[in-house]
Write a protein that holds these residues in place. Structure first.
Motif, PDB file in Angstrom:
ATOM      1  N   ASN A 142       0.872  -1.181   0.000  1.00 40.77           N
ATOM      2  CA  ASN A 142       0.000   0.000   0.000  1.00 40.77           C
ATOM      3  C   ASN A 142       0.901   1.220   0.000  1.00 40.77           C
ATOM      4  OD1 ASN A 142      -2.155   1.749   0.266  1.00 40.77           O
ATOM      5  ND2 ASN A 142      -2.506   1.314   2.424  1.00 40.77           N
ATOM      6  N   PHE A 143       1.373   1.603  -1.191  1.00 42.16           N
ATOM      7  CA  PHE A 143       2.438   2.589  -1.303  1.00 42.16           C
ATOM      8  C   PHE A 143       1.992   3.837  -2.070  1.00 42.16           C
ATOM      9  CE2 PHE A 143       4.659  -1.461  -0.830  1.00 42.16           C
ATOM     10  CZ  PHE A 143       5.554  -1.163   0.185  1.00 42.16           C
ATOM     11  N   CYS A 144       2.631   4.942  -1.739  1.00 44.47           N
ATOM     12  CA  CYS A 144       2.426   6.199  -2.448  1.00 44.47           C
ATOM     13  C   CYS A 144       3.775   6.687  -2.953  1.00 44.47           C
ATOM     14  CB  CYS A 144       1.807   7.248  -1.520  1.00 44.47           C
ATOM     15  SG  CYS A 144       1.679   8.901  -2.258  1.00 44.47           S
ATOM     16  N   ALA A 145       3.880   6.872  -4.275  1.00 44.91           N
ATOM     17  CA  ALA A 145       5.072   7.470  -4.879  1.00 44.91           C
ATOM     18  C   ALA A 145       4.812   8.958  -5.041  1.00 44.91           C
ATOM     19  CB  ALA A 145       5.366   6.826  -6.233  1.00 44.91           C
ATOM     20  N   LEU A 146       5.704   9.773  -4.498  1.00 43.61           N
ATOM     21  CA  LEU A 146       5.463  11.213  -4.456  1.00 43.61           C
ATOM     22  C   LEU A 146       6.588  11.955  -5.159  1.00 43.61           C
ATOM     23  CD1 LEU A 146       3.970  13.117  -1.487  1.00 43.61           C
ATOM     24  CD2 LEU A 146       5.975  14.069  -2.606  1.00 43.61           C
ATOM     25  N   GLY A 147       6.198  12.796  -6.136  1.00 44.64           N
ATOM     26  CA  GLY A 147       7.150  13.647  -6.836  1.00 44.64           C
ATOM     27  C   GLY A 147       7.078  15.062  -6.314  1.00 44.64           C
ATOM     28  N   SER A 148       8.214  15.745  -6.331  1.00 45.35           N
ATOM     29  CA  SER A 148       8.285  17.069  -5.716  1.00 45.35           C
ATOM     30  C   SER A 148       9.273  17.952  -6.473  1.00 45.35           C
ATOM     31  CB  SER A 148       8.716  16.940  -4.248  1.00 45.35           C
ATOM     32  OG  SER A 148      10.053  16.490  -4.173  1.00 45.35           O
ATOM     33  N   MET A 149       9.612  19.083  -5.855  1.00 40.19           N
ATOM     34  CA  MET A 149      10.636  19.953  -6.422  1.00 40.19           C
ATOM     35  C   MET A 149      11.994  19.267  -6.415  1.00 40.19           C
ATOM     36  SD  MET A 149       8.954  22.609  -7.305  1.00 40.19           S
ATOM     37  CE  MET A 149      10.268  23.777  -7.657  1.00 40.19           C
ATOM     38  N   SER A 150      12.141  18.253  -5.582  1.00 40.97           N
ATOM     39  CA  SER A 150      13.345  17.427  -5.617  1.00 40.97           C
ATOM     40  C   SER A 150      13.300  16.543  -6.853  1.00 40.97           C
ATOM     41  CB  SER A 150      13.438  16.574  -4.354  1.00 40.97           C
ATOM     42  OG  SER A 150      14.390  15.543  -4.494  1.00 40.97           O
ATOM     43  N   SER A 151      14.442  16.099  -7.310  1.00 44.93           N
ATOM     44  CA  SER A 151      14.503  15.221  -8.483  1.00 44.93           C
ATOM     45  C   SER A 151      14.374  13.753  -8.119  1.00 44.93           C
ATOM     46  CB  SER A 151      15.827  15.447  -9.223  1.00 44.93           C
ATOM     47  OG  SER A 151      16.925  15.196  -8.357  1.00 44.93           O
ATOM     48  N   PRO A 166      10.924   8.278   4.009  1.00 41.49           N
ATOM     49  CA  PRO A 166      10.235   7.387   3.068  1.00 41.49           C
ATOM     50  C   PRO A 166      10.793   5.974   3.138  1.00 41.49           C
ATOM     51  CG  PRO A 166      11.723   8.880   1.904  1.00 41.49           C
ATOM     52  CD  PRO A 166      11.662   9.359   3.320  1.00 41.49           C
ATOM     53  N   THR A 167       9.945   5.019   2.795  1.00 40.90           N
ATOM     54  CA  THR A 167      10.365   3.619   2.778  1.00 40.90           C
ATOM     55  C   THR A 167      11.445   3.375   1.737  1.00 40.90           C
ATOM     56  OG1 THR A 167       8.126   3.004   3.423  1.00 40.90           O
ATOM     57  CG2 THR A 167       9.516   1.257   2.546  1.00 40.90           C
ATOM     58  N   TYR A 168      11.363   4.130   0.655  1.00 41.00           N
ATOM     59  CA  TYR A 168      12.232   3.884  -0.491  1.00 41.00           C
ATOM     60  C   TYR A 168      12.360   5.173  -1.278  1.00 41.00           C
ATOM     61  CZ  TYR A 168      14.314   0.425  -3.670  1.00 41.00           C
ATOM     62  OH  TYR A 168      15.183  -0.326  -4.415  1.00 41.00           O
ATOM     63  N   ARG A 169      13.435   5.318  -2.019  1.00 34.81           N
ATOM     64  CA  ARG A 169      13.616   6.471  -2.901  1.00 34.81           C
ATOM     65  C   ARG A 169      14.020   5.976  -4.286  1.00 34.81           C
ATOM     66  NH1 ARG A 169      15.767   9.288   1.902  1.00 34.81           N
ATOM     67  NH2 ARG A 169      14.452  11.116   2.260  1.00 34.81           N
ATOM     68  N   LEU A 197       1.687  -4.233 -15.283  1.00 33.70           N
ATOM     69  CA  LEU A 197       3.066  -4.580 -14.920  1.00 33.70           C
ATOM     70  C   LEU A 197       3.322  -3.935 -13.567  1.00 33.70           C
ATOM     71  CD1 LEU A 197       4.832  -3.906 -18.341  1.00 33.70           C
ATOM     72  CD2 LEU A 197       4.356  -6.126 -17.326  1.00 33.70           C
ATOM     73  N   PRO A 198       2.889  -4.571 -12.493  1.00 33.45           N
ATOM     74  CA  PRO A 198       2.815  -3.888 -11.195  1.00 33.45           C
ATOM     75  C   PRO A 198       4.143  -3.401 -10.629  1.00 33.45           C
ATOM     76  CG  PRO A 198       1.506  -5.914 -11.192  1.00 33.45           C
ATOM     77  CD  PRO A 198       2.340  -5.939 -12.421  1.00 33.45           C
ATOM     78  N   LEU A 212      11.136   5.004 -16.941  1.00 31.97           N
ATOM     79  CA  LEU A 212      10.346   3.855 -16.549  1.00 31.97           C
ATOM     80  C   LEU A 212      11.129   3.112 -15.467  1.00 31.97           C
ATOM     81  CD1 LEU A 212       9.106   2.502 -20.016  1.00 31.97           C
ATOM     82  CD2 LEU A 212       8.177   4.341 -18.599  1.00 31.97           C
ATOM     83  N   TRP A 213      10.568   3.100 -14.258  1.00 29.68           N
ATOM     84  CA  TRP A 213      11.259   2.559 -13.095  1.00 29.68           C
ATOM     85  C   TRP A 213      10.783   1.142 -12.793  1.00 29.68           C
ATOM     86  CZ3 TRP A 213      14.869   5.505 -10.444  1.00 29.68           C
ATOM     87  CH2 TRP A 213      14.871   6.879 -10.714  1.00 29.68           C
ATOM     88  N   ASP A 214      11.710   0.306 -12.398  1.00 29.77           N
ATOM     89  CA  ASP A 214      11.383  -0.988 -11.820  1.00 29.77           C
ATOM     90  C   ASP A 214      11.453  -0.813 -10.305  1.00 29.77           C
ATOM     91  OD1 ASP A 214      11.342  -3.570 -10.791  1.00 29.77           O
ATOM     92  OD2 ASP A 214      12.359  -4.404 -12.537  1.00 29.77           O
ATOM     93  N   VAL A 215      10.322  -0.837  -9.632  1.00 27.37           N
ATOM     94  CA  VAL A 215      10.312  -0.566  -8.201  1.00 27.37           C
ATOM     95  C   VAL A 215      10.863  -1.728  -7.386  1.00 27.37           C
ATOM     96  CG1 VAL A 215       8.437   1.105  -8.328  1.00 27.37           C
ATOM     97  CG2 VAL A 215       7.898  -1.310  -7.981  1.00 27.37           C
ATOM     98  N   GLU A 216      11.047  -2.878  -8.016  1.00 25.40           N
ATOM     99  CA  GLU A 216      11.689  -3.987  -7.307  1.00 25.40           C
ATOM    100  C   GLU A 216      13.174  -3.731  -7.096  1.00 25.40           C
ATOM    101  OE1 GLU A 216      10.763  -7.463  -9.660  1.00 25.40           O
ATOM    102  OE2 GLU A 216       9.331  -8.095  -8.127  1.00 25.40           O
TER     103      GLU A 216
END
Length: 389
Positions: A142-151, A166-169, A197-198, A212-216
């Motif tokens: 149950n994750f939220c990917a958040l984009g910001s002024m940071s890259s 954050p759990t992950y970057r 393609l989860p 295109l990111w592979d979150v694994e």
């Protein structure tokens, strides 16, 4: 910095992995901030062509069991009401809200229950950078990917209460070893999760690239560039795993199995929002900075229709049944007849609207984020009744 809501996102019912209150120990907080090394994956493992055969197995830093202790115990200072509010029910929806309050920024997680008529804030997370976009992704948690002024894209586990990191970057910046940097180099404007393609999400940036990111593995395996302008909007196709709609100074539809395969259409002005029709896989809607909504059939060279809906830029598009709902910085929310393009309803606000999203479980319910007195609100588009928190 003024106060406003730049992004909102509905989360479908039943996504919470745990029905217990989550408490983090000091040791686990250290694990959250620790930097772990993981083996990379080859491009052959990317899975765009053979995703049906792939088993998803979240390990390492993304495994929730490594990050938190799940306990039914509540601190003595907590009331019974607080305890009940923390436990999510199967018929709860979450609403994710990026909030900017002058010099403070946060990710707020609201709960809406249509059966019990409950609507309240569940918990929030303090952010270091003003949020610009957010995307929920499931199947692995149950994750939220958040984009910001940071890259860098921050990934937050929504089942964790009290997280300070954050759990992950996604993305890495090393001042001492810039040759090891990867990811975007400027602010991130949109993120889209590929439900077919989860393990894949797409991100678009001010740096004029798509990754295109592979979150694994937390690494990008495809870089798409040479757009010549900011990437404002991204949306994966609702039925096809390889098809991605892209809004920049022009509108594009890509077959991501082969980067050079795409179709593009010239836009007067710039694209602000893109949205696939949920019931017709050939149709995609584009909102522009000039207040127009344009409908494209991706098999045709010219748009099916275009219509001036707002005086200012279109900040949100939502399609439900026979209706198109749009928001704009001209301080209006409008409901249109999808077939005849005539205006059915209009709701005026006392501030610009910056974000809009509809609920899949209650498709007549929309979340709206704005500025001024038009902050975060829920509306029933049948009668424009307001759901208060």
């Amino acid at each position: 910095m003024s106060s406003f809501i730049p992004c909102v996102k509905w989360v479908k019912q039943g996504v919470s992995l745990h029905q217990n209150t989550i408490k983090l120990s000091t040791e686990e907080l250290q694990q959250l901030t620790a930097k772990e090394k993981r083996p990379g994956r080859s491009n052959q493992d990317y899975g765009l062509e053979n995703y049906d055969d792939e088993d998803m197995n979240m390990t390492g830093a993304m495994a929730v069991s490594n990050l938190a202790v799940y306990s039914n115990d509540i601190a003595d200072s907590d009331t019974d009401s607080d305890k009940l509010d923390e436990i999510l029910k199967p018929d709860d929806n979450l609403v994710l809200v990026g909030n900017v309050k002058k010099n403070e920024c946060s990710l707020e997680v609201y709960v809406y229950n249509g059966n019990d008529k409950d609507f309240y804030i569940h918990h929030d997370v303090i952010l270091k950078h003003p949020p610009l976009c957010l995307e929920w992704f499931g199947s692995m948690g149950n994750f939220c990917a958040l984009g910001s002024m940071s890259s860098v894209i921050d990934v937050w586990d929504l089942d964790l209460i009290g997280s300070v990191e954050p759990t992950y970057r996604l993305g890495r910046k090393k001042k001492k070893n810039p040759e090891k940097n990867y990811g975007h180099t400027d602010a991130i404007l949109d993120i889209s999760w590929n439900e077919h393609l989860p393990h894949i999400i797409a991100s678009g940036s001010v740096d004029e690239t798509i990754l295109l990111w592979d979150v694994e593995t937390s690494e990008p395996h495809t870089r798409m560039e040479n757009f010549g302008d900011h990437i404002q909007s991204l949306k994966w196709h609702p039925f096809e795993s390889q098809t991605l709609a892209v809004g920049s100074s022009d509108f594009y539809v890509y077959d991501c199995r082969t980067y050079d395969t795409y179709k593009d259409w010239f836009i007067k002005g710039k694209v602000e929002k893109t949205l696939w029709d949920p019931s017709n896989g050939f149709l995609c809607y584009v909102g522009t900075d000039r207040g127009k909504i344009i409908c494209y059939d991706c098999r045709a060279d010219k748009p099916l229709w275009k219509y001036t809906c707002h005086e200012n830029e279109v900040t949100g598009i939502y399609v439900w049944d026979k209706f198109i709902i749009t928001s704009s910085t001209d301080e209006t929310l409008k409901v249109w007849d999808k077939q005849n393009k005539h205006l059915i309803k209009i709701r005026e606000f006392s501030g610009a609207l910056h974000s809009l999203d509809g609920c899949t479980d209650y498709p007549f319910l929309v979340a709206v984020g704005g500025s001024g007195t038009s902050k975060f609100q829920l509306f029933d588009i049948n009668d424009f009744s307001l759901k208060t928190c």
